[in-house]
Design a protein around this motif. Structure first.
Motif, PDB file in Angstrom:
ATOM      1  N   GLY A 268       0.805  -1.209   0.000  1.00 38.07           N
ATOM      2  CA  GLY A 268       0.000   0.000   0.000  1.00 38.07           C
ATOM      3  C   GLY A 268       0.839   1.260   0.000  1.00 38.07           C
ATOM      4  N   ALA A 269       1.976   1.226   0.695  1.00 36.83           N
ATOM      5  CA  ALA A 269       2.883   2.381   0.693  1.00 36.83           C
ATOM      6  C   ALA A 269       3.445   2.613  -0.705  1.00 36.83           C
ATOM      7  CB  ALA A 269       4.005   2.151   1.699  1.00 36.83           C
ATOM      8  N   MET A 270       3.731   1.534  -1.425  1.00 30.88           N
ATOM      9  CA  MET A 270       4.238   1.675  -2.791  1.00 30.88           C
ATOM     10  C   MET A 270       3.165   2.194  -3.742  1.00 30.88           C
ATOM     11  SD  MET A 270       6.715  -1.660  -3.300  1.00 30.88           S
ATOM     12  CE  MET A 270       5.384  -2.853  -3.037  1.00 30.88           C
ATOM     13  N   LEU A 271       1.915   1.825  -3.486  1.00 28.34           N
ATOM     14  CA  LEU A 271       0.821   2.218  -4.367  1.00 28.34           C
ATOM     15  C   LEU A 271       0.131   3.502  -3.944  1.00 28.34           C
ATOM     16  CD1 LEU A 271      -0.761  -1.335  -4.829  1.00 28.34           C
ATOM     17  CD2 LEU A 271       0.546  -0.064  -6.535  1.00 28.34           C
ATOM     18  N   GLY A 272       0.513   4.052  -2.798  1.00 32.09           N
ATOM     19  CA  GLY A 272      -0.073   5.302  -2.335  1.00 32.09           C
ATOM     20  C   GLY A 272      -1.381   5.149  -1.596  1.00 32.09           C
ATOM     21  N   PHE A 273      -1.657   3.976  -1.013  1.00 35.07           N
ATOM     22  CA  PHE A 273      -2.883   3.779  -0.235  1.00 35.07           C
ATOM     23  C   PHE A 273      -2.741   4.420   1.135  1.00 35.07           C
ATOM     24  CE2 PHE A 273      -3.910  -0.485  -2.534  1.00 35.07           C
ATOM     25  CZ  PHE A 273      -4.198   0.245  -3.681  1.00 35.07           C
ATOM     26  N   HIS A 274      -3.861   4.830   1.706  1.00 34.19           N
ATOM     27  CA  HIS A 274      -3.869   5.294   3.092  1.00 34.19           C
ATOM     28  C   HIS A 274      -3.627   4.099   4.005  1.00 34.19           C
ATOM     29  CE1 HIS A 274      -5.383   7.087   6.855  1.00 34.19           C
ATOM     30  NE2 HIS A 274      -5.130   8.254   6.274  1.00 34.19           N
ATOM     31  N   TRP A 275      -2.912   4.325   5.103  1.00 34.21           N
ATOM     32  CA  TRP A 275      -2.537   3.199   5.966  1.00 34.21           C
ATOM     33  C   TRP A 275      -3.762   2.497   6.545  1.00 34.21           C
ATOM     34  CZ3 TRP A 275      -3.853   2.747  11.092  1.00 34.21           C
ATOM     35  CH2 TRP A 275      -4.283   3.901  11.751  1.00 34.21           C
ATOM     36  N   GLN A 276      -4.844   3.258   6.787  1.00 37.29           N
ATOM     37  CA  GLN A 276      -6.054   2.619   7.319  1.00 37.29           C
ATOM     38  C   GLN A 276      -6.680   1.671   6.296  1.00 37.29           C
ATOM     39  OE1 GLN A 276      -7.871   6.459   8.520  1.00 37.29           O
ATOM     40  NE2 GLN A 276      -8.256   5.460  10.474  1.00 37.29           N
ATOM     41  N   ASP A 277      -6.638   2.060   5.020  1.00 36.82           N
ATOM     42  CA  ASP A 277      -7.147   1.175   3.974  1.00 36.82           C
ATOM     43  C   ASP A 277      -6.286  -0.076   3.855  1.00 36.82           C
ATOM     44  OD1 ASP A 277      -9.067   3.104   3.435  1.00 36.82           O
ATOM     45  OD2 ASP A 277      -7.816   4.096   1.940  1.00 36.82           O
ATOM     46  N   SER A 278      -4.981   0.081   4.012  1.00 32.68           N
ATOM     47  CA  SER A 278      -4.079  -1.066   3.921  1.00 32.68           C
ATOM     48  C   SER A 278      -4.308  -2.036   5.072  1.00 32.68           C
ATOM     49  CB  SER A 278      -2.621  -0.591   3.926  1.00 32.68           C
ATOM     50  OG  SER A 278      -2.344   0.220   2.810  1.00 32.68           O
ATOM     51  N   VAL A 279      -4.511  -1.503   6.281  1.00 35.68           N
ATOM     52  CA  VAL A 279      -4.767  -2.371   7.440  1.00 35.68           C
ATOM     53  C   VAL A 279      -6.094  -3.117   7.257  1.00 35.68           C
ATOM     54  CG1 VAL A 279      -5.248  -2.400   9.918  1.00 35.68           C
ATOM     55  CG2 VAL A 279      -3.375  -1.006   9.029  1.00 35.68           C
ATOM     56  N   ALA A 280      -7.128  -2.386   6.827  1.00 38.93           N
ATOM     57  CA  ALA A 280      -8.427  -3.031   6.604  1.00 38.93           C
ATOM     58  C   ALA A 280      -8.317  -4.108   5.531  1.00 38.93           C
ATOM     59  CB  ALA A 280      -9.466  -1.985   6.204  1.00 38.93           C
ATOM     60  N   SER A 281      -7.564  -3.830   4.469  1.00 40.33           N
ATOM     61  CA  SER A 281      -7.379  -4.828   3.410  1.00 40.33           C
ATOM     62  C   SER A 281      -6.673  -6.058   3.944  1.00 40.33           C
ATOM     63  CB  SER A 281      -6.586  -4.223   2.247  1.00 40.33           C
ATOM     64  OG  SER A 281      -7.258  -3.119   1.683  1.00 40.33           O
ATOM     65  N   GLY A 282      -5.626  -5.853   4.755  1.00 44.12           N
ATOM     66  CA  GLY A 282      -4.901  -6.984   5.315  1.00 44.12           C
ATOM     67  C   GLY A 282      -5.769  -7.844   6.215  1.00 44.12           C
TER      68      GLY A 282
END
Length: 790
Positions: A357-371
């Motif tokens: 997500g950091a490489m793709l520019g996602f917000h960290w909250q979206d990345s955590v929810a996705s995980g």
């Protein structure tokens, strides 16, 4: 000596055994019926708390199967039969999982989804391969077993995640669609790796390495099976479809031959090379066709079987197999194993999503929810834990551990989804499903409604000019609007899917085939980047608007195009064949979840538009208000079509003219909301001007007017100059230039300007597209509104 008839003496014990068997069967059937009923009841009770259906199935299955009375009275034969049902259901489950994966994914990989899926898979696998050796899950310490467990832990149950996301109403959001695609890719990769491992290692024989001959045999048979599934099965299905047209019952012999062929192809590798049946049907399902009557029939029946019988029965069987009396809860290592496996899955997936997500520019909250949501395990993973116990690979206690870990991965899903919706509401308090806010580079989704064959050419031309540049894809759903009458209802027959009906009326079937053939011919020969799907709205006119709005909501459409309720004939007069549809149009205008356009066809259907020649003059009349801005937004796509010469005509208020507006009109014009609308009009028009007019692609003229009378005369002066007018509906907008026009409208649903342009005394050659912008509907409600958060 007298002869006497002798009858065999019945043994009372045989009769008693028979009665007991019948009683056991009756008890077992009653238990099964109670299980299904309780699953439905508990699901309704838990629905207000956003709990997915699998939660109620698991609770009921575990509770009932572990009751002493039921466990003691449920016979071993019944349990064995239930095991066969579970295994057969898992085979069907894996087949449908394979069918849900488009084989085109191997050639057109979605970059974002692949990065997130692979990163989560890799980190979870590496973490699991490091942790599992310390947990001593197997009887014999084995690196191969640890690899197999790690592959299971790093996968995602895409069917279950899709089911949960849709149940929790985020399936139409950007994060919902992203998670479903990512889960499918993660599922595909993990099962393919699991398949490769199965080819080289024999889990039945302590994961011993197979011989070269066995490996080559498996690979060879799988290649042959894949070729047959990809090449021969589609030919058979097309033959079945051609001999069983829609609207008629499928011949039983054809259905039996098709199903037997499917079973034969899927069974080749298990029969010849002793390959696993579940993996075999999964691989075959990936390459099998998804279109056609037979495929839809099979998928519909399998899903019906899943929802009604298999999922409750599966959880009931799992409850029997997970014997908590053998659970070693007093051993601290047991609890360490549960938490270690659970946190291994979560940490691997969440960290993987954070990195990608950091490489793709996602917000960290979206990345955590996705995980967290990609950590979900499902029926396949639970079944593998039970199967490992049956094969004496792990102990009953460790089997319970793995099943508990699988259940823990989807308990928290409702809380994660609730957090996603709450953040979406904060970021986007209102929903704007309109072209004005649609990114020009995004896919345009349009529902194009037609009454019959007379609307085909105008619909095709509208598709042609609506695409704009070839780059962004355009999705058009061509929808036939057919009234359900008593005569039509008598021709309906049950279709292939659950609760579906098929039309057998020859006139309607031929009409739909004619429309489909002409549209397919256009798509194949002239269109590029336009994908067309056919729909049917068959219902009474009183409720037809509900179905049309539901289609727009289901397909996330940005615009609905409706045909005018009058069709112009060759002599210039209007016929009255579709007057009843006027109420449908007016109701759609009130309830649609997106923008709406009403097309008055007076010549658009008599020409053939193409990108090679300029063959149509179009004009946009821009006065004021959000509907006019929406018409201008649509015109920005038309402006990029090389076959259209577009002119923007802006009506401006002449404050220096002799015709001074009345005091009431001036008061209306000076309202605060009108000033705000005027500001938005100027900003949006300036953006359009810089993009299209300044570059010379679009002509522009201004008309300074003082009142609605001058507006009317100016519009009348445009007669004969243009083939198509694009205007906003206007509604009750407070504009001096349209004040009073609403009082003498013949068709108020067209708005004041559209009503003038559509009148019989205006023109017989100028078509009119009247556009109403989507009305904002307040806060997001999950699936009822498409939202964007990533």
């Amino acid at each position: 000596m007298h002869e006497t008839d002798t009858e065999p003496v019945k043994d009372p014990r045989c009769t008693q055994v028979t009665v007991m068997k019948v009683a056991n069967i009756a008890v077992n059937m009653l238990i099964f019926i109670i299980t299904i009923a309780l699953c439905n009841v508990l699901h309704m009770l838990l629905r207000p708390y956003s709990q997915p259906r699998i939660i109620s199935e698991a609770i009921v299955g575990f509770f009932l199967s572990n009751l002493p009375f039921i466990r003691n009275n449920f016979s071993a034969d019944a349990n064995m039969a239930l095991g066969y049902v579970a295994e057969f259901g898992m085979i069907c489950h894996m087949f449908v999982t394979g069918l849900q994966i488009d084989p085109a994914i191997f050639t057109r990989l979605p970059v974002r989804e692949v990065k997130v899926a692979c990163t989560g898979l890799l980190l979870t696998f590496l973490l699991a391969i490091f942790v599992t050796p310390f947990l001593h899950l197997s009887y014999v310490k084995s690196l191969e077993f640890d690899v197999f467990v790690s592959l299971i832990l790093c996968g995602t149950a895409s069917p279950l995640l899709t089911r949960i996301i849709n149940d929790l109403k985020i399936g139409k959001s950007d994060i919902g669609r992203f998670l479903i695609s990512t889960a499918v890719i993660s599922d595909l990769i993990s099962i393919l790796l699991f398949t490769i491992g199965y080819i080289f290692f024999d889990p039945v024989n302590s994961f011993a390495i197979r011989t070269i001959g066995d490996i080559l045999l498996m690979v060879g048979v799988l290649v042959i099976q894949t070729i047959l599934a990809a090449k021969c099965i589609p030919l058979l299905m097309r033959w079945v479809d051609s001999n069983n047209p829609p609207g008629k019952l499928m011949k039983g012999s054809h259905l039996i031959v098709a199903c037997a062929s499917l079973v034969l192809v899927c069974s080749l590798s298990p029969l010849i090379a002793r390959f696993n049946m579940m993996l075999s049907v999964f691989l075959a399902g990936i390459v099998m066709p998804r279109d056609g009557r037979l495929s839809k029939l099979l998928i519909g029946k399998v899903k019906y079987f899943f929802g009604l019988l298999f999922f409750p029965a599966f959880m009931f069987w799992v409850g029997f197999e997970v014997d908590f009396s053998g659970f070693d809860g007093g051993n601290i290592l047991t609890w360490v194993s549960i938490f270690a496996l659970f946190f291994t899955i979560l940490v691997g997936k969440v960290v993987g999503c954070l990195v990608s997500g950091a490489m793709l520019g996602f917000h960290w909250q979206d990345s955590v929810a996705s995980g967290l949501l990609l950590s979900i395990k499902g029926h396949f993973h639970i079944f593998m834990a039970i199967l490992a116990k049956h094969r004496n690979i792990i102990s009953p206690s460790d089997s319970v551990v793995m099943v508990i870990v699988d259940f823990l991965t989807f308990i928290y899903a409702p809380m994660v989804v609730k957090n996603i919706i709450e953040r979406a509401r904060k970021r986007s308090p209102t929903q704007q499903m309109a072209l004005q806010w649609l990114n020009p580079s995004s896919e345009l989704r349009m529902i194009l409604c037609i009454h019959g064959p007379e609307n085909i050419q105008s619909a095709i031309n509208l598709m042609e000019i609506s695409q704009g540049p070839i780059g962004p894809k355009m999705m058009v759903y061509v929808n036939d609007m057919i009234e359900l009458t008593n005569v039509t209802a008598s021709t309906l027959a049950r279709g292939e899917g659950v609760d579906t009906m098929a039309i057998t009326d020859n006139g309607i079937v031929e009409m739909r085939e004619t429309i489909t053939n002409k549209i397919n011919s256009y798509v194949e020969d002239h269109s590029e980047g336009i994908e067309v799907k056919r729909l049917l709205t068959l219902c009474p006119l009183a409720t037809m608007h509900h179905d049309i709005c539901a289609l727009a909501e289901d397909f996330s459409a940005s615009m609905i195009i409706l045909p005018f309720h009058k069709n112009q004939q060759a002599n210039g007069t209007f016929n009255t064949s579709y007057l009843e549809f006027r109420s449908v149009n007016r109701k759609v205008l009130r309830h649609a979840p997106c923008s709406i356009g009403i097309l008055v066809d007076r010549g658009l259907g008599s020409i053939q538009l193409s990108r090679s020649t300029k063959c149509m003059n179009a004009a946009v009349i821009f006065i004021a208000g959000k509907d006019d801005r929406e018409a201008l937004a649509y015109a920005s796509r038309v402006a990029q079509h090389p076959g259209v010469k577009l002119t923007i005509i802006r009506f401006l208020l002449d404050t220096n003219g002799n015709n001074v507006p009345s005091r009431i009109t001036r008061a209306r014009a000076n309202k605060t909301e009108y000033e705000e609308e005027l500001k938005q009009d100027d900003e949006f028009f300036a953006e359009f001007y810089d993009r299209h007019v300044a570059s010379g692609h679009v002509a522009y003229m201004e008309k300074y007017l003082s009142n609605s009378g001058e507006t009317y005369s100016t519009i009348k002066s445009l007669e004969g100059e243009y083939n198509l007018f694009i205007v906003g509906r206007g509604g009750r907008v407070n504009s001096t230039l349209t004040a009073g026009m609403n009082d003498w409208e013949a068709c108020p649903e067209l708005g004041p300007i559209g009503d003038i342009l559509s009148a019989i005394d205006f023109s017989v050659t100028a078509s009119v597209l009247i556009i109403q912008q989507h009305k904002l509907r307040g806060k997001l409600q999950g699936l009822h509104e498409e939202f964007s958060i990533m």
